[in-house]
Design an enzyme around this catalytic site. Structure first.
Site, PDB file in Angstrom:
ATOM      1  N   LEU A  89      54.044  75.303  30.087  1.00 56.97           N
ATOM      2  CA  LEU A  89      53.438  75.761  31.334  1.00 56.97           C
ATOM      3  C   LEU A  89      51.929  75.523  31.343  1.00 56.97           C
ATOM      4  O   LEU A  89      51.160  76.363  31.813  1.00 56.97           O
ATOM      5  CB  LEU A  89      53.740  77.247  31.581  1.00 56.97           C
ATOM      6  CG  LEU A  89      55.218  77.625  31.718  1.00 56.97           C
ATOM      7  CD1 LEU A  89      55.372  79.126  31.888  1.00 56.97           C
ATOM      8  CD2 LEU A  89      55.870  76.883  32.867  1.00 56.97           C
ATOM      9  N   CYS A  90      51.517  74.389  30.799  1.00 54.31           N
ATOM     10  CA  CYS A  90      50.084  74.058  30.796  1.00 54.31           C
ATOM     11  C   CYS A  90      49.870  72.628  31.299  1.00 54.31           C
ATOM     12  O   CYS A  90      49.104  71.856  30.712  1.00 54.31           O
ATOM     13  CB  CYS A  90      49.470  74.264  29.421  1.00 54.31           C
ATOM     14  SG  CYS A  90      50.351  73.517  28.042  1.00 54.31           S
ATOM     15  N   GLY A  91      50.591  72.288  32.362  1.00 58.04           N
ATOM     16  CA  GLY A  91      50.382  70.990  33.007  1.00 58.04           C
ATOM     17  C   GLY A  91      50.702  69.823  32.093  1.00 58.04           C
ATOM     18  O   GLY A  91      51.645  69.849  31.300  1.00 58.04           O
TER      19      GLY A  91
END
Length: 290
Positions: A89-91
């Protein structure tokens, strides 16, 4: 066409997701401030240490230099130390790091070098394993600690130095993200072992510096610390980059959820209006039939 019940269910589902992404964005923003401060605070120490290394390295050469500085005399075997995150969930942060590592590996292989990987963090293992399953030497798990720090950096550095002393590789490269802002985290590759002689001005400029007990003895102690400091800095940069990328990704997800809720709401209102109109027509038709 979806029924009114289905549309209402989708709207409620997206609203729940939006609450989660908004909460994650706020948590990442709070963690980012601390992580960014820690990463920025470590940079001056690393720069100053590089200056001292430049001063010392300029005074020793040849066989008198420690092995961590002079190397093995060969550059055939290369080890890529790739620092990824443990969470998602960090691009595109981890994808960009893996891409950088793979490009570096393929370039070295094209030059006829032997390549192996030392993986830090969980998220880089699977994509690298897909293309280089037989080249993964070791991995270091940082997911068991809440905030990786100097203890973990020291453990990684000690293992890498031991591998170097045992002849497992000739050159080690460190691949990690450099935090620039919440929107930009740049994949960076630097040589870690043998320690490169820093270029530019030496510590103290043109001043004459005398070291005691001696340059070689000091370097024997300082070079392992330099490796540990580089890895520690990479871990700090990783933490700041992860929180910045996560904050941006969750902000985008929250905005996208809002847009989707708006579209679904419009569709729901139109469907509801159409249903009411249809019902009225049926009532009027029934009344006329009577």
């Amino acid at each position: 066409m979806a029924s009114l019940k289905e549309l209402k269910g989708r709207i409620n589902s997206v609203k729940s997701t939006q609450k989660i992404t908004k909460a994650k964005q706020m948590v990442a923003a709070a963690k980012l401030r601390r992580a960014q401060a820690a990463a920025e605070a470590a940079r001056p120490y690393a720069d100053r240490l590089s200056g001292v290394m430049a001063s010392l390295a300029s005074k020793v050469s040849g066989d008198s230099a420690p092995k961590l500085l002079r190397g093995t005399g060969s550059d055939k075997r290369h080890l890529l130390v790739v620092v990824n995150t443990d969470k998602g969930l960090c691009g595109g942060l981890n994808a960009n790091l893996v891409k950088e590592a793979k490009l570096r590996a393929r370039a070295l292989i094209a030059e006829g070098k032997d390549v192996s990987f030392y993986l830090v963090g969980k998220k880089g293992r699977a994509p690298i394993k897909r293309d280089f399953a037989n080249l993964i030497e070791k991995h270091f798990d940082t997911s068991t600690v809440r905030q990786p720090g100097f203890v973990e950096a020291e453990a990684i550095a000690d293992e890498l130095i031991a591998m170097f002393e045992d002849g497992k590789f000739d050159v080690a490269h460190l691949v990690y993200p450099t935090f620039q802002s919440a929107l930009a985290q740049e994949p960076t590759t630097v040589q870690l072992i043998p320690v490169p002689s820093p270029e530019g001005e030496t510590a103290g400029g043109d001043a004459v510096v005398e070291y005691e007990p001696g340059e070689e003895e000091i370097l024997e102690e300082l070079l392992p610390r330099y490796v540990k400091t580089q890895i520690f800095g990479a871990l700090l940069e990783r933490e700041a980059s992860e929180q910045g990328a996560s904050m941006t990704a969750m902000d985008n997800a929250t905005r996208n959820a809002g847009d989707l809720i708006q579209k679904l709401t419009i569709q729901y209102n139109r469907s509801r209006q159409a249903a009411i109109t249809t019902e009225l027509i049926e009532i009027i038709a029934g009344a006329e039939a009577l």
